[in-house]
Write a protein that holds these residues in place. Sequence first.
Motif, PDB file in Angstrom:
ATOM      1  N   TYR A   1      -4.472   2.570   0.131  1.00 56.50           N
ATOM      2  CA  TYR A   1      -5.049   3.780  -0.469  1.00 56.50           C
ATOM      3  C   TYR A   1      -6.535   3.850  -0.153  1.00 56.50           C
ATOM      4  O   TYR A   1      -7.187   2.823   0.076  1.00 56.50           O
ATOM      5  CB  TYR A   1      -4.813   3.795  -1.985  1.00 56.50           C
ATOM      6  CG  TYR A   1      -3.374   4.084  -2.333  1.00 56.50           C
ATOM      7  CD1 TYR A   1      -2.923   5.387  -2.503  1.00 56.50           C
ATOM      8  CD2 TYR A   1      -2.451   3.063  -2.460  1.00 56.50           C
ATOM      9  CE1 TYR A   1      -1.603   5.663  -2.792  1.00 56.50           C
ATOM     10  CE2 TYR A   1      -1.114   3.322  -2.754  1.00 56.50           C
ATOM     11  CZ  TYR A   1      -0.700   4.624  -2.919  1.00 56.50           C
ATOM     12  OH  TYR A   1       0.612   4.896  -3.191  1.00 56.50           O
ATOM     13  N   GLU A   2      -7.079   5.057  -0.174  1.00 54.56           N
ATOM     14  CA  GLU A   2      -8.477   5.296   0.157  1.00 54.56           C
ATOM     15  C   GLU A   2      -9.351   4.928  -1.040  1.00 54.56           C
ATOM     16  O   GLU A   2      -9.024   5.257  -2.180  1.00 54.56           O
ATOM     17  CB  GLU A   2      -8.694   6.768   0.527  1.00 54.56           C
ATOM     18  CG  GLU A   2      -7.896   7.215   1.743  1.00 54.56           C
ATOM     19  CD  GLU A   2      -6.438   7.560   1.453  1.00 54.56           C
ATOM     20  OE1 GLU A   2      -6.005   7.439   0.287  1.00 54.56           O
ATOM     21  OE2 GLU A   2      -5.727   7.919   2.397  1.00 54.56           O
ATOM     22  N   SER A   3     -10.487   4.298  -0.774  1.00 61.00           N
ATOM     23  CA  SER A   3     -11.329   3.790  -1.862  1.00 61.00           C
ATOM     24  C   SER A   3     -11.851   4.914  -2.761  1.00 61.00           C
ATOM     25  O   SER A   3     -11.903   4.739  -3.989  1.00 61.00           O
ATOM     26  CB  SER A   3     -12.486   2.958  -1.309  1.00 61.00           C
ATOM     27  OG  SER A   3     -13.290   3.736  -0.459  1.00 61.00           O
ATOM     28  N   ASP A   4     -12.220   6.062  -2.202  1.00 65.37           N
ATOM     29  CA  ASP A   4     -12.733   7.136  -3.056  1.00 65.37           C
ATOM     30  C   ASP A   4     -11.657   7.648  -4.018  1.00 65.37           C
ATOM     31  O   ASP A   4     -11.941   7.929  -5.189  1.00 65.37           O
ATOM     32  CB  ASP A   4     -13.318   8.284  -2.224  1.00 65.37           C
ATOM     33  CG  ASP A   4     -12.318   8.897  -1.256  1.00 65.37           C
ATOM     34  OD1 ASP A   4     -11.347   8.208  -0.887  1.00 65.37           O
ATOM     35  OD2 ASP A   4     -12.515  10.060  -0.859  1.00 65.37           O
TER      36      ASP A   4
ATOM     37  N   LEU B   1      -6.416  -1.115  -2.412  1.00 65.96           N
ATOM     38  CA  LEU B   1      -6.884  -1.131  -1.026  1.00 65.96           C
ATOM     39  C   LEU B   1      -5.875  -1.849  -0.131  1.00 65.96           C
ATOM     40  O   LEU B   1      -5.605  -1.406   0.990  1.00 65.96           O
ATOM     41  CB  LEU B   1      -8.253  -1.796  -0.910  1.00 65.96           C
ATOM     42  CG  LEU B   1      -9.450  -0.982  -1.404  1.00 65.96           C
ATOM     43  CD1 LEU B   1     -10.710  -1.842  -1.415  1.00 65.96           C
ATOM     44  CD2 LEU B   1      -9.662   0.262  -0.557  1.00 65.96           C
TER      45      LEU B   1
ATOM     46  N   LYS C   1      -1.790   6.128   2.566  1.00 66.56           N
ATOM     47  CA  LYS C   1      -1.830   6.790   3.872  1.00 66.56           C
ATOM     48  C   LYS C   1      -2.494   5.937   4.954  1.00 66.56           C
ATOM     49  O   LYS C   1      -2.089   5.977   6.115  1.00 66.56           O
ATOM     50  CB  LYS C   1      -2.550   8.136   3.765  1.00 66.56           C
ATOM     51  CG  LYS C   1      -1.737   9.189   3.044  1.00 66.56           C
ATOM     52  CD  LYS C   1      -2.465  10.515   3.031  1.00 66.56           C
ATOM     53  CE  LYS C   1      -1.643  11.580   2.320  1.00 66.56           C
ATOM     54  NZ  LYS C   1      -2.310  12.879   2.333  1.00 66.56           N
ATOM     55  N   ARG C   2      -3.498   5.166   4.591  1.00 68.57           N
ATOM     56  CA  ARG C   2      -4.188   4.350   5.593  1.00 68.57           C
ATOM     57  C   ARG C   2      -3.235   3.320   6.196  1.00 68.57           C
ATOM     58  O   ARG C   2      -3.199   3.113   7.403  1.00 68.57           O
ATOM     59  CB  ARG C   2      -5.406   3.650   4.986  1.00 68.57           C
ATOM     60  CG  ARG C   2      -6.564   4.609   4.728  1.00 68.57           C
ATOM     61  CD  ARG C   2      -7.781   3.977   4.042  1.00 68.57           C
ATOM     62  NE  ARG C   2      -8.185   2.732   4.648  1.00 68.57           N
ATOM     63  CZ  ARG C   2      -8.285   1.573   3.965  1.00 68.57           C
ATOM     64  NH1 ARG C   2      -8.017   1.507   2.679  1.00 68.57           N
ATOM     65  NH2 ARG C   2      -8.670   0.482   4.575  1.00 68.57           N
TER      66      ARG C   2
END
Length: 153
Positions: free
Chosen positions: A139-142, A135, A74-75
Amino acid sequence: MTEYLKDALRKAASFCAYQERTQQEVRDRLNDWDIYGDDAEEIIAELISQNYLNEGRFARSFAGGKFRVKHWGKRKIRQHLQQRGITGYNLDQAMNEIAPDDYRAALADLLAKKRRTIRDDNPLVVKQKLVRFALSKGYESDLIWQVLGAEDE
């Protein structure tokens, strides 16, 4: 509308019919054809009224395609949409098109495929490479750490 502008409208309509476009892409194409200012805006308004140009539809199509085909996160999708001038409501709607369960499953599949290509015995190095790869895909790191943590259990 002059004959020249009607011809430009026809060309712009076929440009938009070929694939989804943003207003900025059409504006740039009109600039290439030496159509500027109010004339360009009139053509864009006509394309919108005839539904050749719809930024919400473009954003949803772009986000869904990049997620399904290229497995972008999403990022990265959000960043590319913003670069194309998509903001606010259309951007949020495009992001909502991606179901959370599908998103997490796609990340897990992506990490599993990547893990098979990594030739290293050190689990910390493997995990570091997987995180860096995910990354880079946006994708989000969490979420990456959650998926990697679930695999370790």
